[in-house]
Structure formats: structure tokens, C-alpha cells
Write an enzyme that holds these catalytic residues in place. Structure first.
Site, PDB file in Angstrom:
ATOM      1  N   TYR A 115       0.804  -1.220   0.000  1.00 24.40           N
ATOM      2  CA  TYR A 115       0.000   0.000   0.000  1.00 24.40           C
ATOM      3  C   TYR A 115       0.841   1.276   0.000  1.00 24.40           C
ATOM      4  O   TYR A 115       0.293   2.369   0.077  1.00 24.40           O
ATOM      5  CB  TYR A 115      -0.949   0.008   1.201  1.00 24.40           C
ATOM      6  CG  TYR A 115      -1.940  -1.124   1.181  1.00 24.40           C
ATOM      7  CD1 TYR A 115      -2.999  -1.127   0.274  1.00 24.40           C
ATOM      8  CD2 TYR A 115      -1.820  -2.203   2.049  1.00 24.40           C
ATOM      9  CE1 TYR A 115      -3.916  -2.168   0.239  1.00 24.40           C
ATOM     10  CE2 TYR A 115      -2.724  -3.257   2.019  1.00 24.40           C
ATOM     11  CZ  TYR A 115      -3.770  -3.234   1.117  1.00 24.40           C
ATOM     12  OH  TYR A 115      -4.665  -4.267   1.081  1.00 24.40           O
ATOM     13  N   TYR A 497     -11.463  -1.357   0.727  1.00 17.81           N
ATOM     14  CA  TYR A 497     -11.450  -0.742   2.046  1.00 17.81           C
ATOM     15  C   TYR A 497     -10.133  -0.034   2.347  1.00 17.81           C
ATOM     16  O   TYR A 497     -10.047   0.727   3.303  1.00 17.81           O
ATOM     17  CB  TYR A 497     -11.764  -1.779   3.134  1.00 17.81           C
ATOM     18  CG  TYR A 497     -10.613  -2.646   3.576  1.00 17.81           C
ATOM     19  CD1 TYR A 497      -9.970  -2.394   4.786  1.00 17.81           C
ATOM     20  CD2 TYR A 497     -10.174  -3.726   2.810  1.00 17.81           C
ATOM     21  CE1 TYR A 497      -8.920  -3.193   5.216  1.00 17.81           C
ATOM     22  CE2 TYR A 497      -9.133  -4.517   3.232  1.00 17.81           C
ATOM     23  CZ  TYR A 497      -8.505  -4.254   4.436  1.00 17.81           C
ATOM     24  OH  TYR A 497      -7.460  -5.043   4.856  1.00 17.81           O
ATOM     25  N   ARG A 498      -9.113  -0.232   1.531  1.00 15.87           N
ATOM     26  CA  ARG A 498      -7.894   0.573   1.560  1.00 15.87           C
ATOM     27  C   ARG A 498      -7.145   0.317   0.262  1.00 15.87           C
ATOM     28  O   ARG A 498      -7.419  -0.640  -0.452  1.00 15.87           O
ATOM     29  CB  ARG A 498      -7.005   0.258   2.770  1.00 15.87           C
ATOM     30  CG  ARG A 498      -6.542  -1.179   2.921  1.00 15.87           C
ATOM     31  CD  ARG A 498      -5.644  -1.289   4.146  1.00 15.87           C
ATOM     32  NE  ARG A 498      -5.314  -2.659   4.486  1.00 15.87           N
ATOM     33  CZ  ARG A 498      -4.501  -3.007   5.491  1.00 15.87           C
ATOM     34  NH1 ARG A 498      -3.943  -2.080   6.231  1.00 15.87           N
ATOM     35  NH2 ARG A 498      -4.259  -4.274   5.754  1.00 15.87           N
TER      36      ARG A 498
END
Length: 584
Positions: A115, A497-498
Site C-alpha cells: 500500500y 477498504y484501503r
């Protein structure tokens, strides 16, 4: 990164300048930061000082750029780093950042693989490294089964602290990799696998430095002398804790958590299912048992290649460099003795309770033709651990790093991109998502490595796209694959969700119900709480008014060419345009 003592010898043109900040102002800000935290705790960065790829790994992540860069290596590049040692120092740093308009990018430990790591979304931001010095377990209560932590406490560190200080009857809950921050994972709404696996739900109370430098406590902590800060989440009045997750509204410097008492017994299990088409039946069965609390934790439904990657690289199984087909995956499943789908779960509590649970669990899953089950056994001396034995540790809150094997599936220089859509916990939706991702992965030339995790009512689909970051063509394919999947998912009503730094703007724009009411609300909060726009600009697609609409947003690749002129027009002369970093 060079230490602050070298700042005077670094030419202006090599500094990584944030928007609206001159070289002189950045130098002054860095020198003033050194007075707050000490010169040993401030570093300055240039493009030439980026950590070489072969020096970066899970335990030695770069703090100035994304280790698993998908765009150009210097796209998300910090101008420096500061490591505070206390909430008071964080407050002083934030006040100084407001004075010089220097953006800060707070990180706990920065091991959010897939991420973006510690890299800042806005190039030129200073990384606020909370984990380097703020790494203490501040309190543990045996009576209440709670703890109070600073951001630098990893799952390994918390577990070791409990074991060494007489708290062996308290369990922790950790995600797949144990080196990350307990605080950071909860703030990013991460999850684990015991009954306490919903990490943000298990938090209780925060201490937060606001973007102005003011300090507040949430919940019962806002009452002077409170004795219930870690035992009652809500306090009195509006409940603000949620706005500090995945946001740029404050810097959490302390956070409380509920810990799980030893349940008095534990048994992990594995069910294997032989057919790719079994996925809908598996998910339907898990949902019923999960909602009924027969299954107390979040079980994982893993595909064959995810387990295979945990054991070794793709070259251990095949000489093919193309995405593997069904017959090849079947061969690998037989070789490593797992199914096309493998469900890893656990039971918690005294044996009579577990026996009752097991009868229902076994009867449910054995209705699926070809299903098999086994229990985890102790690892014999000299024996290679099975995935079940690895998951056995994770499911009882023992932190580890076994899952790092995913990274090297296609290359020893492997990198990871995460794609994490949410759906209803239904067999129809699970299969729809699986086919959607599988189609795109085959189109762009990647093997599907994924797992489905059934929460309280929802289904997390965690997809691991592994790629070789040293191959520009492969990076380009990986980048466009995830872009396409975000759009594919949104078209079907699925939202992630991310997401990675690259896709924060795209994903924020997908949550567009009510003419973008959610993003407008988030921007209103940002402008109210952070009028100078210094805290994590661009985090989760939320930009401050000062920087909004100036071309710092990253649009989809198909839109970038037409916007390159606009972006260049709004760029300060001391910074290359975003489009020049993308090269896609």
C-alpha cells in the site's frame, strides 16, 4: 538519508521541495526541527540518497520512498524525516510545520506492504517517523485485559512484552505479518484472525495531536483523571475516533486496546476443497456459521497459489512464465497437499465447547463433495512447516512473517500490490469477484493469489499482485491492472477498504454517491481542522484547499495525457510535474 549536519552542503537544486516551500524555508524548517528532537533524529533527503533496492527489505524498509514502487521510484519521495520522542515533541513539530507550510506524512512503523510503505502521497513531504522512538507499552491491565501503546509497538514487541512481564494469560491478535504497528494497523482498519480480529473495534481511547498542534484525548480520556479510558470506548457527546482512521485529521500518539484473555483451549483446523467451483458453497457455509457465532473468528479461504507461494517461488513448480491454467494449478495443489480452496479456521474455549462447535462445523463443510479436513500437529524436528502449522500460530495470536514468501512468487526481486474489495458474504458475490479479478489478471499476465476473509457480515477479498519492480513493462501492466479492477469493482457495487498511494484519488472518486457528498464532507473537515493543509495532503484522496485542484491528484492512466498540460501549469518551477514521474 544524509543526517541534518550535511544540509548546508546540499545544493538547493537537489533538495526535494514541497509545493509553496522555497529551499531557504525548507532548510530553516529542518534546522528548527533538529532543535526540537535533536540533530540525530532529523534527516534530509535528495534523489541521489534513495536507498538502493537491494538494501531494502521488510526489516529495513526505506522511509523516503515506496520499497515496492509501481510508478517511478522518486514519484512519492520525501524531503526529509523527523523522529519525535513524545506527544509534546509531535505537537511542537506540527506547530513548526504550520509556520513554514511544510507538509508532514505521519507513519507508525511503515510496513504496510502493498500500500506504499512509509512514502508520502505528496512529493516533498517530511516523514514523521513515530515508530522510531515512540515505541513503549505504556500500561497493561490484567483485571480489564487492556493495554495502552505508542505507535512504534509492533505485534512482535507487544507479544514479547506480555510474555516477559507476567501477562502470559493475555493474547494479542495480529495480521499475517507481525512486524507492523499495532496502532498503525488499527488506524488503517486492518484485521487479524482470533475472535478479537476486528482491530479498530477492539481499540479504546486515543491521544491525538491535531493539525494545529493542539492535543486531545478521545472517549473517557477527555475526563481529567479518568479511570476508564481503556474500558469504555465512547465517552460523552459525539464520538470522533473514526475520523482519525485512514485520514489526515490528526496524529495518534497513544492508543488503547482490549486484549483477549486465554480462552482455556484452542484448536486450529483445515478444510480442503478440490474444485475451483466450490467457492460459492464454502462462502455460504461460512457466513451461516459466522453469523451464528459457531465460528468465532474470521476464517480464511485461500486459493492454491497463495499457499504455494508461501512455500517457495513459482520456479519450484513450473518453468512457465505465463499465468497458470487449471490443470497446472491442480498439479500444484496435489503436490503441496492442499485444495483449490483451503479454509483455515480455529475453535476457542474449553474442550466440551470446542467439541460441540466441531460437530456443527464438520457436518457443514463435509457436505461439499470431496471435502477433507485435518488438525494442526506439532512440527517435528527437521520438518518443514506446513501452511496449516503456520496459520496455527497466526490464529492463536503468535506473530510471525511466514507470509513474506508471497513476494518472491515470480521474481527474487518481487514486489507486492494489494487489491482489497469488500462484498456481501455470499457465494454469488465471492465467485463474481473471483472471476472479475481472474479475468483481469490473465489479461495483464499475472497469477491470481488471493484469499477471502469472512468478517461479521462482510467478505474481504484480499488479492496479492506480485510483480518485478525492476521491469518497467511489468510495473506498467501491474499499475493498469489495478486501475482497471478498481473501475470493474465499482461498476458492480464493490469498493476497496484501503488502497495504495497510486490509487487513493481514483478510489475516493468511486465513492461518489450523492454527487460526491462523502468527499465533500471530508474536505470540509480537512479545511476546518487543518486550515494550512500541512498534515498528510492527499491521504485517502482528501486534499486541503491550498493544494486542491492544482494537479496533484493522480487520475486514471487514460485521463493523464489530456491533463498533463494543466498539471504542468500548476507546478512550481522547482518540481517536476507528476506526469513526468508516471511515464505510463
Amino acid at each position: 538519508m544524509p543526517p541534518i549536519e550535511h544540509l548546508a552542503s546540499i545544493p538547493d537544486e537537489t533538495l526535494i521541495l514541497p509545493p509553496d516551500v522555497s529551499a531557504t524555508a525548507l532548510r530553516e524548517a529542518l534546522n528548527q526541527l533538529a532543535k526540537i528532537v535533536g540533530s540525530n533524529n532529523v534527516q534530509v533527503h535528495t534523489k541521489e540518497s534513495m536507498k538502493p533496492d537491494d538494501e531494502g527489505h521488510y526489516y529495513n524498509l526505506p522511509k523516503e520512498h515506496d520499497l515496492f514502487y509501481i510508478l517511478e521510484k522518486d514519484t512519492f519521495l520525501a524531503s526529509g524525516l523527523v523522529a519525535p520522542g513524545s506527544t509534546e515533541e509531535v505537537s511542537q513539530i506540527v506547530k513548526l510545520a504550520n509556520k513554514y507550510l511544510v507538509p508532514l506524512w505521519p507513519v507508525s512503523i511503515g510496513r504496510n506492504l502493498g500500500y506504499g510503505g512509509s512514502a508520502p502521497r505528496l512529493r516533498g513531504s517530511i516523514v514523521l517517523d513515530l515508530g522510531a522512538r515512540m515505541n513503549k507499552v505504556l500500561d497493561v491491565s490484567v483485571r480489564d485485559c487492556t493495554c495502552l501503546l505508542e505507535p512504534g509497538v509492533s505485534y512482535f514487541a507487544l507479544h514479547d512484552y506480555l510474555q516477559k512481564n507476567g501477562f502470559k494469560n493475555l493474547w494479542i491478535d495480529n495480521p499475517d505479518l507481525g512486524g507492523g504497528s499495532v496502532v498503525g494497523n488499527a488506524l488503517d482498519r486492518g484485521a487479524g484472525y482470533t475472535p478479537y480480529g476486528e482491530h479498530f473495534s477492539m481499540h479504546c481511547g486515543m491521544e491525538v495531536v491535531l493539525p494545529t498542534g493542539e492535543v486531545m484525548r478521545t472517549g473517557m480520556g477527555s475526563l481529567p483523571g479518568s479511570n476508564t479510558w481503556q474500558t469504555f470506548q465512547y465517552g460523552y457527546g459525539p464520538y470522533p475516533d473514526g475520523i482519525f482512521t485512514q485520514s489526515n485529521y490528526g496524529i495518534v500518539t497513544k492508543m488503547g486496546f482490549w486484549l483477549m484473555p486465554d480462552p482455556g483451549g484452542y484448536q486450529s483446523y483445515l478444510f480442503t476443497f478440490q474444485n475451483d467451483s466450490d467457492l460459492p458453497a464454502i462462502v455460504e457455509s461460512v457466513r451461516i456459521l459466522r453469523i451464528g457465532m459457531v465460528i468465532q473468528n474470521s476464517p480464511t479461504i485461500r486459493n492454491t497459489l497463495l499457499d504455494a507461494a508461501t512455500y517457495g517461488p513459482k520456479s519450484d513448480y513450473t518453468t512457465s512464465e505465463k499465468p497458470l491454467q487449471d490443470s497446472e494449478i491442480d498439479e500444484i495443489a496435489n503436490k503441496i497437499k492442499v485444495g483449490r480452496w483451503s479454509l483455515y479456521g480455529a475453535m476457542y474455549g474449553p474442550k466440551p465447547m470446542r467439541d460441540l462447535q466441531w460437530e456443527t462445523i464438520k457436518a457443514t463443510f463435509m457436505k461439499i463433495p470431496g471435502a477433507k479436513y485435518e488438525f494442526a500437529q506439532p512440527v517435528a524436528e527437521g520438518e518443514k512447516m506446513s501452511v496449516l502449522q503456520m496459520r496455527d500460530e497466526t490464529l492463536r495470536g503468535l506473530p510471525n512473517t511466514y507470509e513474506l514468501g508471497w513476494l518472491n512468487w515470480t521474481s527474487p526481486r518481487g514486489s507486492l500490490l494489494g487489491f482489497s474489495p469488500i462484498s456481501p458474504a455470499s457465494g454469488f458475490d465471492a465467485n463474481k469477484q473471483y472471476q472479475m479479478v481472474l479475468k483481469r489478471f490473465q489479461e495483464f499476465g499475472f497469477d491470481y493469489l488471493g484469499t477471502f476473509i469472512v468478517g461479521w457480515r462482510e467478505l474481504h477479498h484480499i488479492v496479492c499482485l506480485t510483480f518485478d519492480k525492476t521491469n518497467p513493462s511489468e510495473r506498467k501492466r501491474a499499475h493498469r491492472c489495478i486501475e482497471a479492477l478498481i473501475d470493474d469493482a465499482a461498476a458492480e457495487g464493490y469498493g476497496e477498504y484501503r488502497t495504495h498511494l497510486c490509487y487513493m484519488d481514483q478510489l475516493a472518486s468511486a465513492y461518489s454517491w450523492g454527487n460526491g457528498a462523502s468527499l465533500k464532507f471530508n474536505e470540509q473537515l480537512k479545511d476546518s481542522l487543518d486550515p494550512n493543509g500541512i498534515l498528510a495532503p492527499g491521504k485517502s484522496g482528501v486534499w486541503p484547499a491550498r493544494l486542491r485542484g492544482r494537479g496533484f491528484e493522480l487520475k486514471r492512466s487514460t485521463e493523464r495525457k489530456s491533463e498533463s498540460t494543466m498539471i504542468a501549469k500548476n507546478q512550481p518551477s522547482n518540481r517536476r510535474s507528476i506526469s513526468s514521474h508516471l511515464k505510463l
